[in-house]
Design a protein around this motif. Sequence first.
Motif, PDB file in Angstrom:
ATOM      1  N   GLU A  84       0.856  -1.181   0.000  1.00 41.91           N
ATOM      2  CA  GLU A  84       0.000   0.000   0.000  1.00 41.91           C
ATOM      3  C   GLU A  84       0.892   1.232   0.000  1.00 41.91           C
ATOM      4  N   GLU A 137      -1.783   0.763  -5.082  1.00 38.78           N
ATOM      5  CA  GLU A 137      -2.726   1.869  -4.965  1.00 38.78           C
ATOM      6  C   GLU A 137      -3.191   2.364  -6.336  1.00 38.78           C
ATOM      7  N   LEU A 141      -7.078   7.942  -6.654  1.00 37.96           N
ATOM      8  CA  LEU A 141      -7.718   7.810  -5.342  1.00 37.96           C
ATOM      9  C   LEU A 141      -6.722   8.061  -4.212  1.00 37.96           C
ATOM     10  N   TYR A 142      -5.514   7.561  -4.356  1.00 35.38           N
ATOM     11  CA  TYR A 142      -4.497   7.751  -3.321  1.00 35.38           C
ATOM     12  C   TYR A 142      -4.183   9.235  -3.126  1.00 35.38           C
ATOM     13  N   GLU A 144      -6.068  11.794  -3.865  1.00 33.25           N
ATOM     14  CA  GLU A 144      -7.233  12.467  -3.288  1.00 33.25           C
ATOM     15  C   GLU A 144      -7.308  12.207  -1.781  1.00 33.25           C
ATOM     16  N   ASN A 145      -7.091  10.977  -1.366  1.00 32.53           N
ATOM     17  CA  ASN A 145      -7.088  10.656   0.066  1.00 32.53           C
ATOM     18  C   ASN A 145      -5.967  11.378   0.793  1.00 32.53           C
ATOM     19  N   LEU A 146      -4.805  11.475   0.188  1.00 30.31           N
ATOM     20  CA  LEU A 146      -3.680  12.182   0.798  1.00 30.31           C
ATOM     21  C   LEU A 146      -4.006  13.674   0.950  1.00 30.31           C
ATOM     22  N   ARG A 147      -4.607  14.255  -0.075  1.00 26.56           N
ATOM     23  CA  ARG A 147      -5.003  15.662  -0.011  1.00 26.56           C
ATOM     24  C   ARG A 147      -5.999  15.892   1.130  1.00 26.56           C
ATOM     25  N   MET A 148      -6.987  15.007   1.257  1.00 26.86           N
ATOM     26  CA  MET A 148      -7.980  15.141   2.320  1.00 26.86           C
ATOM     27  C   MET A 148      -7.339  14.956   3.695  1.00 26.86           C
ATOM     28  N   PHE A 149      -6.431  13.998   3.814  1.00 26.33           N
ATOM     29  CA  PHE A 149      -5.746  13.773   5.085  1.00 26.33           C
ATOM     30  C   PHE A 149      -4.980  15.022   5.512  1.00 26.33           C
TER      31      PHE A 149
END
Length: 160
Positions: A84, A137, A141-142, A144-149
């Motif tokens: 991952e 990954e 999507l990865y 986008e998730n990193l940006r949100m985190f």
Amino acid sequence: MGSSSPGATKVAPTSALVRPELNPYNITIPEEFGNIEEVFQGGEDSPLVVHIQNVHANYEAQVNIKSILTHLVEKYKFSLIQLEGAVSKLDPAILQPSYLKEANLKLVDFLMREGRITGADAFAVETDKPVELYGIEDYTLYMENLRMFKAIYKHQEELK
């Protein structure tokens, strides 16, 4: 698997690197590295999957991951590791800027202590076995998730 980064290499599900003849109930790891919490036998033609859970950016956990991977490769001849947090084939040469192996090992240990690389990355640099490491990954999507985190993380004090 979805989209990936430009030029990324994905492993084919029919890859010869998968060894379905291994019985998951016979796989062991030394207690000092971790423990096996669950074993599930898939279908007869299913590939063997070993899912390793760990604490991210924790030096001791990453050293144990490196040791588990070394054990699985040496004892069971694993030749494919999927990770991952990565989207393509890992190139351990990136973490080997010196012609001196000892200098590269010190660099990798430092980066692992700082939480900048994983135990799998360190394993890739240290091993001399024929092992391929691939990220699993989906790039879009990865990211986008990193940006949100990151957006949530910078407000962590407010969320307490």
